[in-house]
Design an enzyme around this catalytic site. Structure first.
Site, PDB file in Angstrom:
ATOM      1  N   CYS A   3       0.865  -1.285  -0.094  1.00 54.81           N
ATOM      2  CA  CYS A   3      -0.151  -0.151   0.124  1.00 54.81           C
ATOM      3  C   CYS A   3       0.885   1.192   0.037  1.00 54.81           C
ATOM      4  O   CYS A   3       1.653   1.482   1.050  1.00 54.81           O
ATOM      5  CB  CYS A   3      -0.869  -0.015   1.127  1.00 54.81           C
ATOM      6  SG  CYS A   3      -1.916   1.639   1.399  1.00 54.81           S
ATOM      7  N   CYS A  11      -1.520   6.918   6.027  1.00 60.05           N
ATOM      8  CA  CYS A  11      -2.505   6.287   6.390  1.00 60.05           C
ATOM      9  C   CYS A  11      -2.055   4.892   7.116  1.00 60.05           C
ATOM     10  O   CYS A  11      -1.480   4.130   6.594  1.00 60.05           O
ATOM     11  CB  CYS A  11      -3.588   5.650   5.664  1.00 60.05           C
ATOM     12  SG  CYS A  11      -4.783   4.676   6.244  1.00 60.05           S
ATOM     13  N   CYS A  14      -4.534   0.137   8.422  1.00 58.18           N
ATOM     14  CA  CYS A  14      -4.271  -1.440   8.409  1.00 58.18           C
ATOM     15  C   CYS A  14      -2.933  -1.619   9.010  1.00 58.18           C
ATOM     16  O   CYS A  14      -1.744  -1.625   8.432  1.00 58.18           O
ATOM     17  CB  CYS A  14      -4.246  -1.572   6.899  1.00 58.18           C
ATOM     18  SG  CYS A  14      -5.751  -1.323   5.902  1.00 58.18           S
ATOM     19  N   CYS A  87      -7.486   3.323  -2.102  1.00 58.47           N
ATOM     20  CA  CYS A  87      -7.159   2.594  -1.109  1.00 58.47           C
ATOM     21  C   CYS A  87      -7.529   0.900  -1.449  1.00 58.47           C
ATOM     22  O   CYS A  87      -8.516   0.711  -1.919  1.00 58.47           O
ATOM     23  CB  CYS A  87      -8.311   2.751   0.206  1.00 58.47           C
ATOM     24  SG  CYS A  87      -8.426   1.521   1.518  1.00 58.47           S
ATOM     25  N   GLN A 211     -22.236  -6.939   7.440  1.00 61.89           N
ATOM     26  CA  GLN A 211     -20.829  -7.119   7.438  1.00 61.89           C
ATOM     27  C   GLN A 211     -20.052  -6.400   6.383  1.00 61.89           C
ATOM     28  O   GLN A 211     -20.625  -6.377   5.021  1.00 61.89           O
ATOM     29  CB  GLN A 211     -20.576  -8.625   7.561  1.00 61.89           C
ATOM     30  CG  GLN A 211     -21.343  -9.479   8.881  1.00 61.89           C
ATOM     31  CD  GLN A 211     -20.370  -9.075  10.046  1.00 61.89           C
ATOM     32  OE1 GLN A 211     -19.571  -8.196  10.088  1.00 61.89           O
ATOM     33  NE2 GLN A 211     -21.004  -9.931  10.839  1.00 61.89           N
ATOM     34  N   TYR A 240     -30.097  -9.736  17.807  1.00 56.35           N
ATOM     35  CA  TYR A 240     -29.237  -8.695  16.881  1.00 56.35           C
ATOM     36  C   TYR A 240     -29.295  -9.092  15.601  1.00 56.35           C
ATOM     37  O   TYR A 240     -28.303  -9.080  14.939  1.00 56.35           O
ATOM     38  CB  TYR A 240     -27.792  -8.501  17.558  1.00 56.35           C
ATOM     39  CG  TYR A 240     -27.503  -8.547  19.077  1.00 56.35           C
ATOM     40  CD1 TYR A 240     -27.413  -7.040  19.564  1.00 56.35           C
ATOM     41  CD2 TYR A 240     -27.342  -9.264  19.977  1.00 56.35           C
ATOM     42  CE1 TYR A 240     -27.343  -6.883  20.887  1.00 56.35           C
ATOM     43  CE2 TYR A 240     -27.473  -9.215  21.339  1.00 56.35           C
ATOM     44  CZ  TYR A 240     -27.394  -8.006  21.985  1.00 56.35           C
ATOM     45  OH  TYR A 240     -27.081  -7.758  23.063  1.00 56.35           O
ATOM     46  N   GLU A 261     -34.048  -6.958  16.662  1.00 56.63           N
ATOM     47  CA  GLU A 261     -33.128  -5.923  16.338  1.00 56.63           C
ATOM     48  C   GLU A 261     -33.863  -4.644  16.628  1.00 56.63           C
ATOM     49  O   GLU A 261     -34.886  -4.344  16.446  1.00 56.63           O
ATOM     50  CB  GLU A 261     -32.889  -6.010  14.696  1.00 56.63           C
ATOM     51  CG  GLU A 261     -32.103  -4.711  14.340  1.00 56.63           C
ATOM     52  CD  GLU A 261     -30.761  -4.711  14.954  1.00 56.63           C
ATOM     53  OE1 GLU A 261     -30.546  -3.599  15.154  1.00 56.63           O
ATOM     54  OE2 GLU A 261     -30.030  -5.494  14.950  1.00 56.63           O
ATOM     55  N   ASN A 302     -25.344 -12.221  17.709  1.00 61.22           N
ATOM     56  CA  ASN A 302     -24.180 -11.620  16.920  1.00 61.22           C
ATOM     57  C   ASN A 302     -24.142 -10.016  17.317  1.00 61.22           C
ATOM     58  O   ASN A 302     -24.554  -9.279  16.868  1.00 61.22           O
ATOM     59  CB  ASN A 302     -24.610 -11.489  15.626  1.00 61.22           C
ATOM     60  CG  ASN A 302     -23.665 -10.929  14.660  1.00 61.22           C
ATOM     61  OD1 ASN A 302     -22.218 -10.869  14.940  1.00 61.22           O
ATOM     62  ND2 ASN A 302     -23.834 -10.387  13.747  1.00 61.22           N
ATOM     63  N   CYS A 329     -17.222 -10.258  17.116  1.00 59.39           N
ATOM     64  CA  CYS A 329     -16.248  -9.580  16.438  1.00 59.39           C
ATOM     65  C   CYS A 329     -15.106  -9.017  17.588  1.00 59.39           C
ATOM     66  O   CYS A 329     -14.145  -8.317  17.136  1.00 59.39           O
ATOM     67  CB  CYS A 329     -16.838  -8.257  15.828  1.00 59.39           C
ATOM     68  SG  CYS A 329     -17.575  -6.943  17.050  1.00 59.39           S
TER      69      CYS A 329
END
Length: 369
Positions: A3, A11, A14, A87, A211, A240, A261, A302, A329
């Site tokens: 990158c 940046c 990442c 990007c 997602q 969720y 939800e 989730n 996550c």
């Protein structure tokens, strides 16, 4: 993956950029397994790899610069715009849209919001691409000052960007580090982006959760369906549920699926999918579960990064539900929640690389009572 932005130091989002991908994936898998080492009962499947580049289906681009020369990307340490249109983790369809959107900002005369002076209007441009290459574009504005000009020049944008099915304005009047506000003004006839998945089509409204990596989302749904089919539940609660991704994929003849939800637009999209034997409720997941007089054969959760919380942990522990599929996550809060569920034994687990080039990953675990 290489990158130029990372190499130039403009940046650093990442954080694993430049680390060989097999090494990234192995480290994530090992890290999750270490966090969950207190449960040796987990039979771990090999981690599910993601694409190294071009995987993000959504870009939240901070707008800086000037009306005639806007930047789309992030802000530097002085709160000035840094352009990141090339990007490498963004999908190619997003790359193709960015120049058109920059031209539209100038055409419609929408001044970018300047954080240090608190002047200007356009704070962010958010673009989402569907599996079929269709787009949803959202302009996040401080006020309605530019709305008439956006409407005036909307025909130009629709001709220049014909793949944009959904275009909207979101109002964020506060001077705050937020991605969007609570008021949405949809400018197109179509109000939700069709996300075609293997088991059907999800309808994603502006502000709805999906997602950011479509291929990994499909892998998550497939894994949950495989585990559910092994259990053969007659009733499933998807807490969720967002726009109904897990619910859609777990629906089957003779199996009643209920999704819960708090977001009304998300539930509207889930209902519009029209999947047989499914029902969707607008409610806080914990409050709703505590009000029910029964329990399902399988609960799918989730939650956001903060995890389930003490109240939902307590309800699950006392519920008697035979099985839980937990998609997380944040493996740290996953471990905390597992510790709060001593009546359940995690029996299977897998790491899904939702965010290559970063330390983040999704973990899915199957628990049996």
């Amino acid at each position: 993956m290489q990158c130029d932005y990372f190499d130039a130091g403009v940046c650093r989002s990442c954080t694993l950029m430049g680390v060989p991908y097999p090494q990234q994936l192995a480290a994530k898998d090992a890290g999750v397994r270490e966090l969950l080492a207190a449960w040796p009962s987990i039979a771990w499947a090999a981690p599910h790899a993601g694409a190294e580049s071009g995987f993000r289906n959504k870009a939240k681009m901070v707008v800086g610069g000037t009306t005639t020369a806007p930047t789309l990307g992030i802000l530097d340490e002085h709160r000035h715009g840094v352009d990141l249109r090339a990007c490498g983790i963004c999908a190619p369809e997003l790359h193709a849209a960015f120049p058109v959107l920059a031209d539209f900002i100038g055409l419609a005369g929408i001044p970018p919001y300047d954080v240090p002076t608190r002047r200007g209007e356009l704070k962010h441009v958010q673009v989402t691409v569907s599996p079929d290459g269709r787009l949803m574009v959202r302009f996040v504005l401080r006020s309605t000052e530019a709305l008439a000009r956006i409407r005036k020049h909307l025909p130009w944008l629709r001709e220049a960007l014909p793949q944009a099915d959904v275009i909207s304005v979101n109002l964020l009047p506060q001077h705050a580090a937020l991605a969007e506000g609570s008021e949405e003004i949809v400018l197109t006839e179509v109000g939700a982006l069709a996300m075609r998945m293997d088991a059907g089509t999800l309808l994603l409204p502006p502000g709805g959760f999906f997602q950011t990596n479509t291929a990994i989302a499909q892998a998550l749904y497939d894994q949950a369906r495989a585990w559910a089919d092994g259990i053969a539940p007659s009733s499933v609660w998807d807490l969720y549920c967002g726009v109904g991704g897990f619910a859609l994929h777990l629906a089957a003849p003779g199996r009643r699926v209920t999704g819960v939800e708090v977001s009304e637009p998300a539930i509207a999209g889930a209902r519009a999918a029209g999947v047989p034997d499914t029902g969707f409720v607008v409610a806080d997941a914990t409050d709703w579960a505590q009000r029910q007089g029964d329990r399902p054969d399988l609960v799918v959760v989730n939650p956001p990064r903060r995890g389930l919380g003490e109240r939902l942990d307590a309800w699950l522990e006392a519920s008697g539900a035979p099985a839980i599929v937990y998609s997380s996550c944040n493996a740290v809060t996953l471990a905390r929640d597992l510790a709060a569920l001593p009546s359940y034994r995690p029996v299977a687990g897998r790491v899904f690389d939702m965010f290559p080039q970063t330390a983040h990953a999704e973990t899915m675990v199957l628990l049996r009572r």
